[in-house]
Design a protein around this motif. Structure first.
Motif, PDB file in Angstrom:
ATOM      1  N   GLU A 231       0.829  -1.206   0.000  1.00 39.05           N
ATOM      2  CA  GLU A 231       0.000   0.000   0.000  1.00 39.05           C
ATOM      3  C   GLU A 231       0.867   1.260   0.000  1.00 39.05           C
ATOM      4  OE1 GLU A 231      -3.500   2.211   2.606  1.00 39.05           O
ATOM      5  OE2 GLU A 231      -2.602   0.380   3.365  1.00 39.05           O
ATOM      6  N   GLN A 232       1.914   1.272   0.797  1.00 39.48           N
ATOM      7  CA  GLN A 232       2.806   2.439   0.847  1.00 39.48           C
ATOM      8  C   GLN A 232       3.476   2.660  -0.507  1.00 39.48           C
ATOM      9  OE1 GLN A 232       5.104   0.980   4.182  1.00 39.48           O
ATOM     10  NE2 GLN A 232       4.335   2.623   5.507  1.00 39.48           N
ATOM     11  N   ARG A 233       3.894   1.583  -1.153  1.00 36.29           N
ATOM     12  CA  ARG A 233       4.517   1.716  -2.481  1.00 36.29           C
ATOM     13  C   ARG A 233       3.514   2.242  -3.492  1.00 36.29           C
ATOM     14  NH1 ARG A 233       6.299  -3.750  -2.767  1.00 36.29           N
ATOM     15  NH2 ARG A 233       7.257  -3.865  -0.760  1.00 36.29           N
ATOM     16  N   PHE A 234       2.276   1.754  -3.383  1.00 31.70           N
ATOM     17  CA  PHE A 234       1.226   2.213  -4.288  1.00 31.70           C
ATOM     18  C   PHE A 234       0.982   3.715  -4.121  1.00 31.70           C
ATOM     19  CE2 PHE A 234      -3.286   3.055  -5.203  1.00 31.70           C
ATOM     20  CZ  PHE A 234      -3.339   2.639  -6.520  1.00 31.70           C
ATOM     21  N   LEU A 235       0.945   4.175  -2.888  1.00 34.73           N
ATOM     22  CA  LEU A 235       0.696   5.596  -2.607  1.00 34.73           C
ATOM     23  C   LEU A 235       1.910   6.474  -2.886  1.00 34.73           C
ATOM     24  CD1 LEU A 235      -1.357   5.229   0.679  1.00 34.73           C
ATOM     25  CD2 LEU A 235      -2.216   5.745  -1.605  1.00 34.73           C
ATOM     26  N   ALA A 236       3.080   5.887  -2.937  1.00 33.68           N
ATOM     27  CA  ALA A 236       4.297   6.666  -3.168  1.00 33.68           C
ATOM     28  C   ALA A 236       4.334   7.254  -4.576  1.00 33.68           C
ATOM     29  CB  ALA A 236       5.536   5.805  -2.924  1.00 33.68           C
ATOM     30  N   GLY A 237       3.702   6.589  -5.532  1.00 32.50           N
ATOM     31  CA  GLY A 237       3.697   7.085  -6.914  1.00 32.50           C
ATOM     32  C   GLY A 237       3.122   8.486  -7.037  1.00 32.50           C
ATOM     33  N   PRO A 238       1.881   8.686  -6.586  1.00 31.18           N
ATOM     34  CA  PRO A 238       1.305  10.028  -6.657  1.00 31.18           C
ATOM     35  C   PRO A 238       2.092  11.063  -5.828  1.00 31.18           C
ATOM     36  CG  PRO A 238      -0.417   8.414  -6.321  1.00 31.18           C
ATOM     37  CD  PRO A 238       0.890   7.690  -6.180  1.00 31.18           C
ATOM     38  N   GLU A 239       2.618  10.623  -4.694  1.00 36.01           N
ATOM     39  CA  GLU A 239       3.413  11.546  -3.873  1.00 36.01           C
ATOM     40  C   GLU A 239       4.667  11.981  -4.620  1.00 36.01           C
ATOM     41  OE1 GLU A 239       4.089   9.474  -0.212  1.00 36.01           O
ATOM     42  OE2 GLU A 239       2.002   9.674   0.424  1.00 36.01           O
ATOM     43  N   LEU A 240       5.306  11.048  -5.309  1.00 39.10           N
ATOM     44  CA  LEU A 240       6.496  11.372  -6.084  1.00 39.10           C
ATOM     45  C   LEU A 240       6.149  12.309  -7.239  1.00 39.10           C
ATOM     46  CD1 LEU A 240       9.488  10.988  -6.627  1.00 39.10           C
ATOM     47  CD2 LEU A 240       8.927   8.908  -7.890  1.00 39.10           C
ATOM     48  N   PHE A 241       5.005  12.067  -7.884  1.00 40.96           N
ATOM     49  CA  PHE A 241       4.559  12.935  -8.965  1.00 40.96           C
ATOM     50  C   PHE A 241       4.339  14.358  -8.453  1.00 40.96           C
ATOM     51  CE2 PHE A 241       1.190  14.911 -11.498  1.00 40.96           C
ATOM     52  CZ  PHE A 241       1.785  14.892 -12.757  1.00 40.96           C
ATOM     53  N   ASP A 242       3.654  14.483  -7.313  1.00 43.03           N
ATOM     54  CA  ASP A 242       3.416  15.810  -6.725  1.00 43.03           C
ATOM     55  C   ASP A 242       4.731  16.508  -6.391  1.00 43.03           C
ATOM     56  OD1 ASP A 242       0.699  15.403  -6.928  1.00 43.03           O
ATOM     57  OD2 ASP A 242       0.431  14.897  -4.807  1.00 43.03           O
ATOM     58  N   PHE A 243       5.683  15.753  -5.838  1.00 44.71           N
ATOM     59  CA  PHE A 243       6.991  16.303  -5.501  1.00 44.71           C
ATOM     60  C   PHE A 243       7.700  16.800  -6.766  1.00 44.71           C
ATOM     61  CE2 PHE A 243      11.579  15.635  -4.699  1.00 44.71           C
ATOM     62  CZ  PHE A 243      11.743  16.488  -3.619  1.00 44.71           C
ATOM     63  N   ALA A 244       7.662  15.990  -7.829  1.00 41.30           N
ATOM     64  CA  ALA A 244       8.298  16.379  -9.091  1.00 41.30           C
ATOM     65  C   ALA A 244       7.634  17.620  -9.674  1.00 41.30           C
ATOM     66  CB  ALA A 244       8.242  15.224 -10.087  1.00 41.30           C
ATOM     67  N   CYS A 245       6.313  17.709  -9.556  1.00 43.01           N
ATOM     68  CA  CYS A 245       5.601  18.895 -10.063  1.00 43.01           C
ATOM     69  C   CYS A 245       6.011  20.152  -9.296  1.00 43.01           C
ATOM     70  CB  CYS A 245       4.089  18.687  -9.976  1.00 43.01           C
ATOM     71  SG  CYS A 245       3.440  17.560 -11.224  1.00 43.01           S
ATOM     72  N   GLU A 246       6.164  20.046  -7.986  1.00 40.96           N
ATOM     73  CA  GLU A 246       6.578  21.209  -7.193  1.00 40.96           C
ATOM     74  C   GLU A 246       7.972  21.680  -7.606  1.00 40.96           C
ATOM     75  OE1 GLU A 246       4.658  23.095  -5.235  1.00 40.96           O
ATOM     76  OE2 GLU A 246       3.069  21.731  -5.871  1.00 40.96           O
ATOM     77  N   TRP A 247       8.891  20.740  -7.822  1.00 39.57           N
ATOM     78  CA  TRP A 247      10.243  21.103  -8.264  1.00 39.57           C
ATOM     79  C   TRP A 247      10.204  21.731  -9.652  1.00 39.57           C
ATOM     80  CZ3 TRP A 247      14.909  21.630  -6.163  1.00 39.57           C
ATOM     81  CH2 TRP A 247      15.100  21.117  -4.883  1.00 39.57           C
TER      82      TRP A 247
ATOM     83  N   ARG B  90       4.348  21.243 -20.244  1.00 39.52           N
ATOM     84  CA  ARG B  90       5.519  20.358 -20.126  1.00 39.52           C
ATOM     85  C   ARG B  90       5.095  18.910 -19.949  1.00 39.52           C
ATOM     86  NH1 ARG B  90      10.467  23.114 -16.840  1.00 39.52           N
ATOM     87  NH2 ARG B  90      10.516  25.052 -18.023  1.00 39.52           N
ATOM     88  N   ILE B  91       4.082  18.689 -19.142  1.00 46.65           N
ATOM     89  CA  ILE B  91       3.600  17.319 -18.940  1.00 46.65           C
ATOM     90  C   ILE B  91       3.053  16.768 -20.252  1.00 46.65           C
ATOM     91  CG2 ILE B  91       1.837  15.902 -17.791  1.00 46.65           C
ATOM     92  CD1 ILE B  91       2.228  17.777 -15.322  1.00 46.65           C
ATOM     93  N   ALA B  92       2.272  17.568 -20.975  1.00 45.57           N
ATOM     94  CA  ALA B  92       1.714  17.129 -22.257  1.00 45.57           C
ATOM     95  C   ALA B  92       2.830  16.825 -23.256  1.00 45.57           C
ATOM     96  CB  ALA B  92       0.762  18.193 -22.812  1.00 45.57           C
ATOM     97  N   LEU B  93       3.852  17.664 -23.284  1.00 50.05           N
ATOM     98  CA  LEU B  93       4.980  17.423 -24.181  1.00 50.05           C
ATOM     99  C   LEU B  93       5.684  16.125 -23.809  1.00 50.05           C
ATOM    100  CD1 LEU B  93       6.868  18.292 -26.460  1.00 50.05           C
ATOM    101  CD2 LEU B  93       8.123  19.663 -24.790  1.00 50.05           C
ATOM    102  N   GLY B  94       5.873  15.901 -22.524  1.00 46.88           N
ATOM    103  CA  GLY B  94       6.505  14.664 -22.066  1.00 46.88           C
ATOM    104  C   GLY B  94       5.698  13.439 -22.486  1.00 46.88           C
ATOM    105  N   GLU B  95       4.382  13.530 -22.357  1.00 47.87           N
ATOM    106  CA  GLU B  95       3.527  12.411 -22.764  1.00 47.87           C
ATOM    107  C   GLU B  95       3.615  12.190 -24.264  1.00 47.87           C
ATOM    108  OE1 GLU B  95      -0.237  13.697 -21.215  1.00 47.87           O
ATOM    109  OE2 GLU B  95       0.147  12.821 -19.242  1.00 47.87           O
ATOM    110  N   LYS B  96       3.647  13.275 -25.029  1.00 45.91           N
ATOM    111  CA  LYS B  96       3.744  13.173 -26.496  1.00 45.91           C
ATOM    112  C   LYS B  96       5.075  12.529 -26.890  1.00 45.91           C
ATOM    113  CE  LYS B  96       3.397  15.965 -30.662  1.00 45.91           C
ATOM    114  NZ  LYS B  96       3.210  17.309 -31.210  1.00 45.91           N
ATOM    115  N   LEU B  97       6.147  12.945 -26.243  1.00 43.79           N
ATOM    116  CA  LEU B  97       7.449  12.365 -26.539  1.00 43.79           C
ATOM    117  C   LEU B  97       7.496  10.884 -26.165  1.00 43.79           C
ATOM    118  CD1 LEU B  97       9.772  15.269 -25.379  1.00 43.79           C
ATOM    119  CD2 LEU B  97       9.370  14.517 -27.719  1.00 43.79           C
ATOM    120  N   GLU B  98       6.880  10.545 -25.055  1.00 42.43           N
ATOM    121  CA  GLU B  98       6.847   9.149 -24.602  1.00 42.43           C
ATOM    122  C   GLU B  98       6.083   8.277 -25.600  1.00 42.43           C
ATOM    123  OE1 GLU B  98       7.992   6.093 -22.225  1.00 42.43           O
ATOM    124  OE2 GLU B  98       8.567   8.173 -21.936  1.00 42.43           O
TER     125      GLU B  98
END
Length: 76
Positions: free
Chosen positions: A25-41, A65-73
């Motif tokens: 459960e902690q690993r599952f919840l870490a994903g969104p937390e990491l995304f939020d952290f990356a967005c703040e940076w 930037r997120i849309a561009l990243g998704e397009k590149l991916e």
């Protein structure tokens, strides 16, 4: 002053050890937390490059930037 290779290795080892100790459960919840952290940076970087941008403009640039990243991916 640059961090030493030993310090970098120790930080990495600490992160790996912490991740291994997490529950599923902690690993599952870490994903969104990491995304939020990356967005703040990223928003901090956008503000640094655009000192006159208000919060709405910073959010708009982040979304682009997120849309561009998704397009590149998708183009891989």
């Amino acid at each position: 002053m640059e961090p030493s290779p030993h310090l970098i290795d120790q930080v990495f080892l600490d992160k790996v050890t912490s991740a291994k100790a997490m529950t599923e459960e902690q690993r599952f919840l870490a994903g969104p937390e990491l995304f939020d952290f990356a967005c703040e940076w990223t928003k901090a970087g956008i503000r640094d490059m655009n000192p006159n941008a208000d919060d709405a403009k910073v959010l708009e640039l982040l979304r682009k930037r997120i849309a561009l990243g998704e397009k590149l991916e998708l183009s891989r």
